[in-house]
Design a protein around this motif. Structure first.
Motif, mmCIF file in Angstrom:
data_model
loop_
_atom_site.group_PDB
_atom_site.id
_atom_site.type_symbol
_atom_site.label_atom_id
_atom_site.label_comp_id
_atom_site.label_asym_id
_atom_site.label_seq_id
_atom_site.Cartn_x
_atom_site.Cartn_y
_atom_site.Cartn_z
ATOM 1 N N ARG A 1 0.817 -1.225 0.000
ATOM 2 C CA ARG A 1 0.000 0.000 0.000
ATOM 3 C C ARG A 1 0.851 1.276 0.000
ATOM 4 N NH1 ARG A 1 -5.815 0.446 1.975
ATOM 5 N NH2 ARG A 1 -6.187 2.668 1.731
ATOM 6 N N ALA A 2 2.078 1.166 0.519
ATOM 7 C CA ALA A 2 2.987 2.322 0.576
ATOM 8 C C ALA A 2 3.200 2.943 -0.804
ATOM 9 C CB ALA A 2 4.329 1.898 1.164
ATOM 10 N N VAL A 3 2.930 2.192 -1.868
ATOM 11 C CA VAL A 3 3.166 2.734 -3.213
ATOM 12 C C VAL A 3 2.287 3.960 -3.479
ATOM 13 C CG1 VAL A 3 1.474 1.391 -4.571
ATOM 14 C CG2 VAL A 3 3.668 2.044 -5.590
ATOM 15 N N PHE A 4 1.105 4.013 -2.845
ATOM 16 C CA PHE A 4 0.208 5.148 -3.127
ATOM 17 C C PHE A 4 0.778 6.450 -2.562
ATOM 18 C CE2 PHE A 4 -2.434 1.475 -3.762
ATOM 19 C CZ PHE A 4 -3.043 1.801 -4.971
ATOM 20 N N ASP A 5 1.486 6.343 -1.437
ATOM 21 C CA ASP A 5 2.153 7.525 -0.894
ATOM 22 C C ASP A 5 3.317 7.930 -1.814
ATOM 23 O OD1 ASP A 5 2.632 9.470 1.266
ATOM 24 O OD2 ASP A 5 4.524 8.364 1.412
ATOM 25 N N ALA A 6 4.058 6.927 -2.288
ATOM 26 C CA ALA A 6 5.180 7.219 -3.198
ATOM 27 C C ALA A 6 4.675 7.862 -4.488
ATOM 28 C CB ALA A 6 5.956 5.938 -3.487
ATOM 29 N N LEU A 7 3.529 7.402 -4.969
ATOM 30 C CA LEU A 7 2.979 7.952 -6.228
ATOM 31 C C LEU A 7 2.661 9.446 -6.098
ATOM 32 C CD1 LEU A 7 0.661 4.995 -7.338
ATOM 33 C CD2 LEU A 7 2.582 5.937 -8.654
ATOM 34 N N LYS A 8 2.400 9.887 -4.863
ATOM 35 C CA LYS A 8 2.112 11.321 -4.655
ATOM 36 C C LYS A 8 3.393 12.147 -4.642
ATOM 37 C CE LYS A 8 -2.005 10.371 -1.940
ATOM 38 N NZ LYS A 8 -2.059 9.317 -0.919
ATOM 39 N N ARG A 9 4.543 11.467 -4.515
ATOM 40 C CA ARG A 9 5.809 12.194 -4.322
ATOM 41 C C ARG A 9 6.728 12.142 -5.540
ATOM 42 N NH1 ARG A 9 8.787 9.901 -0.277
ATOM 43 N NH2 ARG A 9 7.532 8.026 -0.030
ATOM 44 N N ILE A 10 6.279 11.536 -6.638
ATOM 45 C CA ILE A 10 7.127 11.500 -7.837
ATOM 46 C C ILE A 10 6.710 12.612 -8.806
ATOM 47 C CG2 ILE A 10 7.679 9.029 -7.740
ATOM 48 C CD1 ILE A 10 5.451 8.668 -9.966
ATOM 49 N N GLY A 11 7.639 12.990 -9.661
ATOM 50 C CA GLY A 11 7.329 13.959 -10.712
ATOM 51 C C GLY A 11 7.332 13.245 -12.057
ATOM 52 N N PRO A 12 7.068 13.993 -13.131
ATOM 53 C CA PRO A 12 7.071 13.368 -14.452
ATOM 54 C C PRO A 12 8.421 12.724 -14.765
ATOM 55 C CG PRO A 12 6.152 15.590 -14.537
ATOM 56 C CD PRO A 12 6.736 15.426 -13.173
ATOM 57 N N GLY A 13 8.368 11.532 -15.350
ATOM 58 C CA GLY A 13 9.591 10.802 -15.698
ATOM 59 C C GLY A 13 9.648 10.540 -17.182
ATOM 60 N N SER A 14 10.010 9.307 -17.560
ATOM 61 C CA SER A 14 10.124 8.935 -18.973
ATOM 62 C C SER A 14 8.864 9.346 -19.751
ATOM 63 C CB SER A 14 10.336 7.412 -19.038
ATOM 64 O OG SER A 14 10.229 6.967 -20.359
ATOM 65 N N GLY A 15 9.058 9.994 -20.883
ATOM 66 C CA GLY A 15 7.944 10.431 -21.725
ATOM 67 C C GLY A 15 7.129 11.555 -21.108
ATOM 68 N N GLY A 16 7.645 12.176 -20.030
ATOM 69 C CA GLY A 16 6.907 13.258 -19.365
ATOM 70 C C GLY A 16 5.740 12.734 -18.542
ATOM 71 N N GLU A 17 5.689 11.402 -18.312
ATOM 72 C CA GLU A 17 4.550 10.805 -17.616
ATOM 73 C C GLU A 17 4.913 10.412 -16.181
ATOM 74 O OE1 GLU A 17 3.338 7.495 -20.063
ATOM 75 O OE2 GLU A 17 2.132 8.834 -21.329
ATOM 76 N N LEU A 18 3.875 10.283 -15.344
ATOM 77 C CA LEU A 18 4.073 9.793 -13.968
ATOM 78 C C LEU A 18 4.177 8.274 -14.042
ATOM 79 C CD1 LEU A 18 1.488 12.143 -12.256
ATOM 80 C CD2 LEU A 18 3.978 12.264 -12.058
ATOM 81 N N GLN A 19 5.373 7.764 -13.778
ATOM 82 C CA GLN A 19 5.670 6.349 -14.006
ATOM 83 C C GLN A 19 5.556 5.531 -12.729
ATOM 84 O OE1 GLN A 19 5.981 5.040 -16.870
ATOM 85 N NE2 GLN A 19 6.520 6.743 -18.233
ATOM 86 N N LEU A 20 4.908 4.374 -12.821
ATOM 87 C CA LEU A 20 4.854 3.441 -11.694
ATOM 88 C C LEU A 20 6.271 3.019 -11.298
ATOM 89 C CD1 LEU A 20 2.988 1.844 -9.831
ATOM 90 C CD2 LEU A 20 2.793 0.082 -11.599
ATOM 91 N N THR A 21 7.110 2.834 -12.318
ATOM 92 C CA THR A 21 8.517 2.491 -12.083
ATOM 93 C C THR A 21 9.183 3.482 -11.130
ATOM 94 O OG1 THR A 21 8.780 1.381 -14.197
ATOM 95 C CG2 THR A 21 10.772 2.394 -13.292
ATOM 96 N N ASP A 22 8.920 4.769 -11.304
ATOM 97 C CA ASP A 22 9.587 5.780 -10.466
ATOM 98 C C ASP A 22 9.095 5.709 -9.020
ATOM 99 O OD1 ASP A 22 10.989 6.514 -12.679
ATOM 100 O OD2 ASP A 22 9.760 8.263 -13.157
ATOM 101 N N ALA A 23 7.827 5.349 -8.818
ATOM 102 C CA ALA A 23 7.310 5.192 -7.448
ATOM 103 C C ALA A 23 7.977 3.988 -6.786
ATOM 104 C CB ALA A 23 5.796 5.037 -7.464
ATOM 105 N N VAL A 24 8.163 2.898 -7.539
ATOM 106 C CA VAL A 24 8.831 1.706 -6.996
ATOM 107 C C VAL A 24 10.290 2.062 -6.678
ATOM 108 C CG1 VAL A 24 9.575 -0.659 -7.502
ATOM 109 C CG2 VAL A 24 7.273 0.092 -8.156
ATOM 110 N N ALA A 25 10.947 2.791 -7.596
ATOM 111 C CA ALA A 25 12.348 3.188 -7.374
ATOM 112 C C ALA A 25 12.466 4.071 -6.129
ATOM 113 C CB ALA A 25 12.889 3.915 -8.607
ATOM 114 N N LEU A 26 11.500 4.951 -5.912
ATOM 115 C CA LEU A 26 11.525 5.817 -4.721
ATOM 116 C C LEU A 26 11.410 4.973 -3.450
ATOM 117 C CD1 LEU A 26 11.472 8.631 -3.412
ATOM 118 C CD2 LEU A 26 9.012 8.739 -3.861
ATOM 119 N N LEU A 27 10.492 4.003 -3.467
ATOM 120 C CA LEU A 27 10.342 3.118 -2.298
ATOM 121 C C LEU A 27 11.653 2.383 -2.009
ATOM 122 C CD1 LEU A 27 6.783 1.547 -2.860
ATOM 123 C CD2 LEU A 27 7.447 3.191 -1.092
#
Ligand code: G1P
Length: 301
Positions: free
Chosen positions: A219-245
């Motif tokens: 569930r912690a991924v939802f908090d991470a998703l709020k803390r990432i900025g645009p990544g590859s392709g200018g999009e909010l990437q699930l990968t970046d939330a996992v990398a942040l965790l």
């Protein structure tokens, strides 16, 4: 699921299905790509079936305006059922009742195409206190044979945190994927993840292990998703939330899936999946095999 407890298993599957389906235009002007039939069954029913087999009791489809037909597919059709019943078409009746009976379906709306991470984040209001972890299944990806999610749940029960599915992919074909930086564990099919990067150039890829559309996320991924900025392709990437965790010490592992995979997200991959499934179909398989053999033999001449 040996060792899994209600704390470590999951009951909710999130299926992002909000994309425009541009690679399937012009068909997707009117028909969502998730409903295109693999032989006679929409791809999203195959994915819902996989989630239900792994223990999910509900599916949150992340959809976008104009794609209501995807969730409608999982509703009962009383009039059609009545018509088939009165004609004694019991087999067909069972077929149309199958999808609505698999699991409870809810929707979440993604109004703007801001990326996969943004799509998954839209499902957070659908969750309850019971959802310590969620499964995410990308409906473009068929992972065969099914069963990897159950193995992923076992790995979460053992190691905690989040578990993703990886495929070993030749380096020159790695760029369309999220790619893992990994080290070995005592299980040859399970690796510890130290980092993850979305769509790297081949010479910048940290390994040949690529994310393959199946995620079991704390569930912690939802908090991470709020803390990432645009990544590859200018999009909010699930990968970046996992990398942040991962960078914050959250345990992440991958289960390396050694089986097959089909990419339903483009006509070439879709056709391959349809032919693969049709060849195994008792009704259509034998005639298709004969025709294909002739057809290919004819071309080779
Ligand atoms: C998505 C993910 C990527 C993953 C891929 C699997 O990319 O962002 O990390 O490897 O699915 O199919 P997409 O295919 O949406 O560009």
């Amino acid at each position: 699921m040996t060792g899994a407890t209600s704390e470590t298993t999951f009951r909710t599957a999130i299926v992002p299905a909000a994309g425009l389906g541009t690679r399937f235009l012009p068909t997707t002007k009117a028909v969502p790509k998730e409903l295109l039939p693999v032989v006679d069954t929409p791809g999203i029913e195959l994915v819902a079936d996989e989630a239900a087999q792994a223990g999910a009791s509900r599916m949150v489809i992340v959809t976008s305006p104009g794609k209501e037909a995807v969730a409608d597919y999982f509703r009962d059709s009383p009039e059609l059922e009545h018509a088939l019943e009165s004609k004694g078409k019991t087999e067909l009746l069972a077929r149309i009742r199958r999808a609505p009976g698999l699991l409870d379906v809810e929707t979440a709306l993604q109004e703007q195409a801001l990326g996969l991470g943004h799509a998954v984040a839209q499902a957070e209001p659908n969750l309850t206190d019971d959802d310590a972890a969620v499964a995410v299944l990308l409906p473009d990806d068929l992972v065969l044979p099914t069963g990897v999610l159950s193995k992923m749940a076992e790995v979460r029960a053992r190691h905690g945190g989040s578990v993703l599915c990886a495929f070993d992919i030749p380096k020159d074909r790695i760029s369309p994927y999220g790619v893992f930086d990994v080290s070995d564990t005592d299980d040859g099919d399970v690796k510890r993840v130290h980092g993850m990067v979305e769509k790297p150039a081949p010479d910048e890829a940290p390994s040949t292990y690529a994310a393959a559309g199946r995620y079991l996320l704390d569930r912690a991924v939802f908090d991470a998703l709020k803390r990432i900025g645009p990544g590859s392709g200018g999009e909010l990437q699930l990968t970046d939330a996992v990398a942040l965790l991962i960078s914050e010490g959250h345990p992440v592992h991958v289960v390396v899936h050694r089986g097959g995979r089909h990419d339903l997200g483009n006509p070439g991959g879709f056709l391959r999946a349809a032919v693969d499934f049709a060849l195994d179909d008792p009704e259509y398989g034998p005639a298709l095999r004969e025709w294909l053999t002739d057809r290919i033999g004819g071309t080779a001449d």
